[in-house]
Scaffold this active site. Structure first.
Site, PDB file in Angstrom:
ATOM      1  N   PHE A 160     -14.025   3.244   3.934  1.00 29.55           N
ATOM      2  CA  PHE A 160     -13.034   2.418   3.249  1.00 29.55           C
ATOM      3  C   PHE A 160     -12.515   3.164   2.020  1.00 29.55           C
ATOM      4  O   PHE A 160     -13.276   3.525   1.135  1.00 29.55           O
ATOM      5  CB  PHE A 160     -13.630   1.064   2.838  1.00 29.55           C
ATOM      6  CG  PHE A 160     -12.560   0.092   2.461  1.00 29.55           C
ATOM      7  CD1 PHE A 160     -11.932  -0.670   3.434  1.00 29.55           C
ATOM      8  CD2 PHE A 160     -12.136  -0.027   1.145  1.00 29.55           C
ATOM      9  CE1 PHE A 160     -10.904  -1.540   3.106  1.00 29.55           C
ATOM     10  CE2 PHE A 160     -11.109  -0.893   0.800  1.00 29.55           C
ATOM     11  CZ  PHE A 160     -10.493  -1.657   1.779  1.00 29.55           C
ATOM     12  N   GLY A 177       0.772  -1.235   0.000  1.00 24.29           N
ATOM     13  CA  GLY A 177       0.000   0.000   0.000  1.00 24.29           C
ATOM     14  C   GLY A 177       0.804   1.287   0.000  1.00 24.29           C
ATOM     15  O   GLY A 177       0.339   2.320  -0.483  1.00 24.29           O
ATOM     16  N   GLU A 225       4.009   4.292   6.058  1.00 25.15           N
ATOM     17  CA  GLU A 225       2.793   3.488   5.955  1.00 25.15           C
ATOM     18  C   GLU A 225       1.739   4.221   5.126  1.00 25.15           C
ATOM     19  O   GLU A 225       1.754   5.445   5.022  1.00 25.15           O
ATOM     20  CB  GLU A 225       2.230   3.195   7.354  1.00 25.15           C
ATOM     21  CG  GLU A 225       2.438   1.752   7.804  1.00 25.15           C
ATOM     22  CD  GLU A 225       1.568   0.728   7.065  1.00 25.15           C
ATOM     23  OE1 GLU A 225       1.292   0.889   5.857  1.00 25.15           O
ATOM     24  OE2 GLU A 225       1.173  -0.249   7.695  1.00 25.15           O
ATOM     25  N   ASP A 226       0.827   3.448   4.553  1.00 24.92           N
ATOM     26  CA  ASP A 226      -0.257   4.041   3.776  1.00 24.92           C
ATOM     27  C   ASP A 226      -1.350   4.592   4.679  1.00 24.92           C
ATOM     28  O   ASP A 226      -1.812   5.710   4.524  1.00 24.92           O
ATOM     29  CB  ASP A 226      -0.838   3.029   2.774  1.00 24.92           C
ATOM     30  CG  ASP A 226      -1.191   1.680   3.410  1.00 24.92           C
ATOM     31  OD1 ASP A 226      -0.980   1.496   4.632  1.00 24.92           O
ATOM     32  OD2 ASP A 226      -1.688   0.805   2.678  1.00 24.92           O
ATOM     33  N   ASP A 282      -5.101   2.280  10.893  1.00 26.72           N
ATOM     34  CA  ASP A 282      -6.515   1.964  11.093  1.00 26.72           C
ATOM     35  C   ASP A 282      -6.669   1.501  12.544  1.00 26.72           C
ATOM     36  O   ASP A 282      -6.811   2.326  13.442  1.00 26.72           O
ATOM     37  CB  ASP A 282      -6.860   0.877  10.062  1.00 26.72           C
ATOM     38  CG  ASP A 282      -8.331   0.582   9.957  1.00 26.72           C
ATOM     39  OD1 ASP A 282      -9.131   1.472  10.292  1.00 26.72           O
ATOM     40  OD2 ASP A 282      -8.700  -0.522   9.521  1.00 26.72           O
ATOM     41  N   SER A 283      -6.590   0.205  12.816  1.00 23.61           N
ATOM     42  CA  SER A 283      -6.627  -0.274  14.206  1.00 23.61           C
ATOM     43  C   SER A 283      -5.365   0.136  14.960  1.00 23.61           C
ATOM     44  O   SER A 283      -5.383   0.300  16.176  1.00 23.61           O
ATOM     45  CB  SER A 283      -6.762  -1.794  14.239  1.00 23.61           C
ATOM     46  OG  SER A 283      -5.572  -2.402  13.795  1.00 23.61           O
ATOM     47  N   ARG A 318      -5.362   0.364  -6.771  1.00 23.25           N
ATOM     48  CA  ARG A 318      -4.133   0.972  -6.249  1.00 23.25           C
ATOM     49  C   ARG A 318      -3.636   2.082  -7.175  1.00 23.25           C
ATOM     50  O   ARG A 318      -2.983   3.019  -6.750  1.00 23.25           O
ATOM     51  CB  ARG A 318      -3.024  -0.085  -6.129  1.00 23.25           C
ATOM     52  CG  ARG A 318      -3.248  -1.130  -5.056  1.00 23.25           C
ATOM     53  CD  ARG A 318      -1.955  -1.916  -4.822  1.00 23.25           C
ATOM     54  NE  ARG A 318      -2.177  -3.171  -4.124  1.00 23.25           N
ATOM     55  CZ  ARG A 318      -2.243  -3.302  -2.796  1.00 23.25           C
ATOM     56  NH1 ARG A 318      -2.113  -2.250  -2.023  1.00 23.25           N
ATOM     57  NH2 ARG A 318      -2.438  -4.474  -2.237  1.00 23.25           N
TER      58      ARG A 318
HETATM   59  P1  IMP Z   1      -4.089  -1.624  11.011  1.00 24.60           P
HETATM   60  O1  IMP Z   1      -3.113  -2.668  11.481  1.00 24.60           O
HETATM   61  O2  IMP Z   1      -5.491  -1.970  11.359  1.00 24.60           O
HETATM   62  O3  IMP Z   1      -3.726  -0.221  11.412  1.00 24.60           O
HETATM   63  O4  IMP Z   1      -4.133  -1.812   9.462  1.00 24.60           O
HETATM   64  C1  IMP Z   1      -3.539  -1.050   8.550  1.00 24.60           C
HETATM   65  C2  IMP Z   1      -3.610  -1.758   7.220  1.00 24.60           C
HETATM   66  O5  IMP Z   1      -4.952  -2.154   6.864  1.00 24.60           O
HETATM   67  C3  IMP Z   1      -3.160  -0.802   6.162  1.00 24.60           C
HETATM   68  O6  IMP Z   1      -1.768  -0.875   5.969  1.00 24.60           O
HETATM   69  C4  IMP Z   1      -3.988  -1.230   4.956  1.00 24.60           C
HETATM   70  O7  IMP Z   1      -3.286  -2.214   4.237  1.00 24.60           O
HETATM   71  C5  IMP Z   1      -5.253  -1.821   5.529  1.00 24.60           C
HETATM   72  N1  IMP Z   1      -6.366  -0.834   5.493  1.00 24.60           N
HETATM   73  C6  IMP Z   1      -6.961  -0.262   6.548  1.00 24.60           C
HETATM   74  N2  IMP Z   1      -7.940   0.586   6.177  1.00 24.60           N
HETATM   75  C7  IMP Z   1      -7.973   0.545   4.832  1.00 24.60           C
HETATM   76  C8  IMP Z   1      -8.775   1.235   3.830  1.00 24.60           C
HETATM   77  O8  IMP Z   1      -9.675   2.057   4.104  1.00 24.60           O
HETATM   78  N3  IMP Z   1      -8.507   0.930   2.540  1.00 24.60           N
HETATM   79  C9  IMP Z   1      -7.542   0.039   2.172  1.00 24.60           C
HETATM   80  N4  IMP Z   1      -6.763  -0.597   3.068  1.00 24.60           N
HETATM   81  C10 IMP Z   1      -6.978  -0.361   4.391  1.00 24.60           C
HETATM   82 MG    MG Z   2      -0.704  -1.787   4.362  1.00 23.10          MG
END
Ligand code: IMP
Ligand code: MG
Length: 179
Positions: A154, A45, A100-101, A104-105, A167
């Site tokens: 999303f 990403g 990082e892209d 989220d969590s 992408r």
């Molecule tokens: P985290 O570990 O939950 O913070 O996840 C982050 C990863 O989840 C990112 O690096 C993305 O690959 C994926 N992700 C989370 N939200 C989105 C979204 O809205 N669109 C696309 N990918 C997402």
């Molecule tokens: Mg990612």
């Protein structure tokens, strides 16, 4: 590949992305003046953000790539991170910048942080293009440079995918009917 058409609306246009990335590039250039940096692109990403940011950082630089996936108890930052592809060289004594892209969590970044701390870099900096704070379950992730704070939607484009698609969109868009 599924070629179903989705309705995608523009959330952040290309010009705004590039303007903000240029600002972050300038800040990083100032912060590490006289030093070199080791940019770590988290595949896949982050490829678009990494290349645009790298062009705006006027410092000697290594660009390296890593593929990870995180799983395990959602609220434990010590949870497992699975490194599918690791860096090409040691980062000991380097000014590491993790790119990082989206956060989220927070699981991925917090676990990456733990991993990199054990590798003894000189400094460790985190940057993410997008931040979805509403979805955070790990609270202790300190991001140094955030591009944009976005609502809990999303998003796709500029490197981010939905089932590996979109992408290549040059902007950040929202698929309205996808969770
Ligand atoms: P985290 O570990 O939950 O913070 O996840 C982050 C990863 O989840 C990112 O690096 C993305 O690959 C994926 N992700 C989370 N939200 C989105 C979204 O809205 N669109 C696309 N990918 C997402
Ligand atoms: Mg990612």
């Amino acid at each position: 590949m599924d070629t179903t058409k989705h309705e995608i609306s523009v959330l952040i246009p290309e010009e705004e992305l590039n303007k903000r990335i240029a600002e972050i590039g300038e800040e990083i250039t100032k912060k590490f003046k006289g030093e070199s940096v080791y940019l770590v692109c988290i595949l896949r990403g982050s490829i678009f953000y990494t290349t645009e940011l790298a062009k705006r950082i006027k410092l000697p630089m290594t660009i390296d790539f890593m593929t990870v996936s995180s799983y395990g108890a959602a609220t434990k930052s010590s949870g497992v991170i699975n490194v599918k592809k690791d860096l090409e060289s040691s980062v000991e004594g380097e000014n590491v910048i993790i790119v990082e892209d989206i956060i989220d969590s927070g699981n991925t970044l917090s676990r990456l942080l733990h991993l990199f701390e054990s590798r003894n870099p000189k400094t460790l900096t985190l940057t993410t293009l997008l931040d979805k704070p509403d979805r955070r379950v790990v609270e202790n992730v300190n991001v140094d440079y955030t591009g944009f704070v976005i609502p809990d939607k999303f998003v796709v484009g500029f490197g981010l995918d939905y089932d590996q698609r979109y992408r290549n969109l040059p902007y950040i868009g929202v698929i309205e009917d996808v969770e």
